[in-house]
Structure formats: C-alpha cells, structure tokens
Design a protein around this motif. Structure first.
Motif, short mmCIF file in Angstrom:
data_model
loop_
_atom_site.label_atom_id
_atom_site.label_comp_id
_atom_site.label_asym_id
_atom_site.label_seq_id
_atom_site.Cartn_x
_atom_site.Cartn_y
_atom_site.Cartn_z
N VAL A 162 0.84 -1.21 0.00
CA VAL A 162 0.00 0.00 0.00
C VAL A 162 0.86 1.25 0.00
N ILE A 163 1.88 1.25 0.85
CA ILE A 163 2.76 2.42 0.94
C ILE A 163 3.48 2.67 -0.38
N VAL A 164 3.94 1.60 -1.03
CA VAL A 164 4.62 1.73 -2.32
C VAL A 164 3.68 2.30 -3.38
N LEU A 165 2.46 1.77 -3.44
CA LEU A 165 1.51 2.18 -4.48
C LEU A 165 0.92 3.58 -4.25
N PHE A 166 0.75 3.95 -2.98
CA PHE A 166 0.10 5.22 -2.66
C PHE A 166 1.08 6.22 -2.02
N TRP A 167 2.37 6.03 -2.27
CA TRP A 167 3.40 6.84 -1.64
C TRP A 167 3.17 8.33 -1.86
N LYS A 168 2.94 8.71 -3.10
CA LYS A 168 2.79 10.13 -3.42
C LYS A 168 1.55 10.72 -2.76
N LYS A 169 0.49 9.93 -2.68
CA LYS A 169 -0.75 10.42 -2.09
C LYS A 169 -0.66 10.45 -0.57
N MET A 170 0.11 9.55 0.02
CA MET A 170 0.20 9.47 1.48
C MET A 170 1.22 10.45 2.06
N LEU A 171 2.24 10.79 1.28
CA LEU A 171 3.29 11.67 1.79
C LEU A 171 2.82 13.12 1.79
N PRO A 172 2.85 13.79 2.94
CA PRO A 172 2.36 15.18 2.98
C PRO A 172 3.31 16.19 2.35
N LEU A 173 4.54 15.81 2.06
CA LEU A 173 5.48 16.71 1.42
C LEU A 173 5.36 16.59 -0.09
N LYS A 174 5.04 17.68 -0.76
CA LYS A 174 4.85 17.68 -2.20
C LYS A 174 5.87 18.60 -2.86
N GLN A 217 -4.03 19.23 2.64
CA GLN A 217 -5.07 18.24 2.41
C GLN A 217 -4.64 16.86 2.88
N THR A 218 -3.38 16.51 2.61
CA THR A 218 -2.86 15.22 3.05
C THR A 218 -2.76 15.16 4.57
N ILE A 219 -2.32 16.25 5.19
CA ILE A 219 -2.28 16.32 6.65
C ILE A 219 -3.68 16.12 7.23
N SER A 220 -4.67 16.77 6.61
CA SER A 220 -6.05 16.65 7.06
C SER A 220 -6.54 15.20 6.94
N THR A 221 -6.19 14.55 5.84
CA THR A 221 -6.60 13.15 5.65
C THR A 221 -6.02 12.27 6.74
N TRP A 222 -4.74 12.47 7.08
CA TRP A 222 -4.12 11.65 8.12
C TRP A 222 -4.74 11.94 9.49
N CYS A 223 -5.14 13.18 9.73
CA CYS A 223 -5.81 13.51 11.00
C CYS A 223 -7.15 12.76 11.09
N LYS A 224 -7.84 12.67 9.98
CA LYS A 224 -9.11 11.93 9.95
C LYS A 224 -8.86 10.44 10.15
N VAL A 225 -7.76 9.95 9.61
CA VAL A 225 -7.40 8.54 9.82
C VAL A 225 -7.15 8.28 11.31
N VAL A 226 -6.47 9.20 11.97
CA VAL A 226 -6.23 9.06 13.41
C VAL A 226 -7.55 8.99 14.17
N VAL A 227 -8.50 9.85 13.83
CA VAL A 227 -9.82 9.83 14.46
C VAL A 227 -10.49 8.48 14.23
N ALA A 228 -10.39 7.96 13.01
CA ALA A 228 -11.01 6.68 12.68
C ALA A 228 -10.35 5.51 13.42
N CYS A 229 -9.09 5.68 13.81
CA CYS A 229 -8.35 4.61 14.51
C CYS A 229 -8.74 4.50 15.98
N GLU A 246 -11.00 12.86 -0.24
CA GLU A 246 -10.71 14.16 0.40
C GLU A 246 -11.98 14.83 0.94
N GLU A 247 -13.16 14.39 0.48
CA GLU A 247 -14.41 14.97 0.94
C GLU A 247 -14.88 14.36 2.26
N PHE A 262 -5.57 3.87 3.57
CA PHE A 262 -4.92 4.79 4.51
C PHE A 262 -5.08 4.29 5.94
N LEU A 263 -6.30 3.90 6.28
CA LEU A 263 -6.59 3.46 7.64
C LEU A 263 -5.83 2.19 8.01
#
Length: 274
Positions: free
Chosen positions: A62-74, A86-98, A149-150, A197-198
């Motif tokens: 998963v990390i290999v395939l979605f590396w660009k989407k998962m990495l917050p540094l662009k 947006q990526t930071i926000s997604t990871w924050c939502k993942v934390v909430v879901a965890c 992202e929505e 992501f989760l």
C-alpha cells in the motif's frame, strides 16, 4: 533450515494474505481456515503473532503504491517542497477513525481470540457481511461523498466505529470499513482508498502489539517463515490492490458478497462433517 513442506505452507499463507487482506472477504478468516487444513508446524503463540505480522508485507505494498498520495510533502514544477494541508487533514481523519478500534483492541482482543476464533463464527460473519454487501449495493443510492478528500471528521469516526466489528474473525477489516462507508454515502473508490490509509496505522499497531506479546526471541526458522510470508504477501498485494482499484471503477461489490455467502456455507458444511 525449514523443510520444503513448511516453506510451501508459508508461501501459500502469504498468497492468501496478499489476496484477502484488500478484498473484502476476511484475511484473518481465510488464514485461520487455511491453517486448519495446512497445519503450519509452529506453536499456537507463534501462529497468533505470524498471522498479524505477515500483514506488514501487505502494508508495504500500500505504501509503495500510494506513496505520493500518502506523503504530505509535495514538490511543485519548480522543485519547491511544501506541506500539503489536504494530506495532513486526511491523516488527521485517519487518526480519528483509529481511536474506536484502538480502544476496542485493548479491551477485547484477548477475549475475542480465546472465544471467537472458530469455524462457525468465521462462517457466520462471512455470510452476514456477504448479505450486507448485496443489500447495500442493490439500493442503488447515489453516494454523497465521491472523493476521499471529501470525507469529514464525523464520517471518519463512523467508519472507525464500523472497523471495530472487524475484530470478529470472518468479518474483514476492509469489508467492515467499506460496508460502513457505503452505508453512510461514501463512493466505492473513496471508501477503498480511505480503507488503505486506515490500514497503515492499524496494521502497524496490531503487528507491533503481537510482536511485543510474543517477544523478540525468534528462532532462525521462525524468522525465516515471517520474512518469507511478508515478502510473498507484498508481491501478491501489489497485484491485488491494482486489480481492486480498477475493478470497482466499473463494478460494484456484489461478487464479493456472493463469494462470502458461498464460502460461509462451505465452512459450515466442513465444520459439521469434521
């Protein structure tokens, strides 16, 4: 060194993990059922840990395939590196879901392993969620959330609550989260991506917990088995994830629902005949 038959069993388990981890058909349920037939020559404590830690290979895919989407540094066209909010926000939502799953694992993981890792429980969950996929997909409702992202924080929490159900073997972590996401109006593609992501923090956390519980005193054969299983799961996961993302762009999840129902019925029959 490991005997050839034990190596073959590990390879088969790695293939099963790589296929079933990302398809909503229950990787834990399949691994337990396959081990019932193959009987990996290892202690019960090691196998309990192995079935979780082998998932690290799937996570790496998963990390290999979605590396660009998962990495917050662009990096932009000019070569400037910036933090993507947006990526930071997604990871924050993942934390909430965890959070719900983390609390549930601390409270109930040992009890569930002691009482619910049985063929009948696996079969029941396979069938129940198979029916759920058929019912949800046949509603034909237009999703209100089309892109990952929505997904907002409330939706992420709801998805996390559904993930708690995946602690019961036969449910499927991806199956529970996708069913929950579809129910609350998330599109198939967005649900699958959020599930990927989760999976990263959840599976890393569970693997670490199992390793700590087992201890670090692996024998050489045990270490070889674990590394081989992870490597096979990684390669197979690369193929399966690509297949799934292409498949759900054109099809729904009903085929997986039917598969779960048929497999659940076979497991019940097999258990009765034992």
């Amino acid at each position: 060194m490991l005997e050839f038959m034990e190596l073959l069993k590990v390879i088969i388990l790695g293939i099963v993990e790589g296929i079933t981890e990302w398809l909503p058909i229950s990787s834990t349920g399949h691994m337990l059922l396959v081990d019932e037939m193959l009987q990996l020559n290892a202690s019960a404590e090691y196998k309990e840990m192995f079935f979780y830690v082998i998932q690290l290979g799937a996570i790496l895919a998963v990390i290999v395939l979605f590396w660009k989407k998962m990495l917050p540094l662009k990096k932009d066209a000019a070569g400037q590196v910036s933090v993507d909010q947006q990526t930071i926000s997604t990871w924050c939502k993942v934390v909430v879901a965890c959070i719900p799953g983390g609390v549930a694992a601390i409270l109930f993981d040992d009890w569930i392993e002691a009482h619910m890792h049985t063929p009948f429980v696996i079969a029941l969950m396979l069938i129940i969620y198979g029916i759920a996929f058929l019912v949800i997909e046949r509603r034909g409702k237009t999703p209100r959330i089309r892109e990952m992202e929505e997904i907002d924080y409330r939706t992420a929490l709801y998805i996390g609550l559904f993930q708690v159900l995946s602690m019961i073997p036969g449910t499927s972590r991806s199956g529970a989260t996708i069913v929950g996401a579809l129910l609350i109006g998330v599109s198939r593609v967005a649900a699958a991506e959020f599930t990927f992501f989760l999976a990263v923090p959840v599976m890393l956390g569970m693997s670490a917990l199992k390793i700590l519980k087992f201890g670090l005193g692996f024998s050489a054969p045990e270490l070889y088995m674990m590394l081989l299983g992870m490597a096979v799961a990684f390669v197979v996961s690369l193929l399966v994830i690509r297949f799934l993302m292409n498949y759900i762009k054109k099809h729904d999840f009903q085929i997986f629902g039917w598969y779960r129902i048929v497999l659940g019925a076979i497991v019940v029959l097999w258990a009765v005949l034992q």
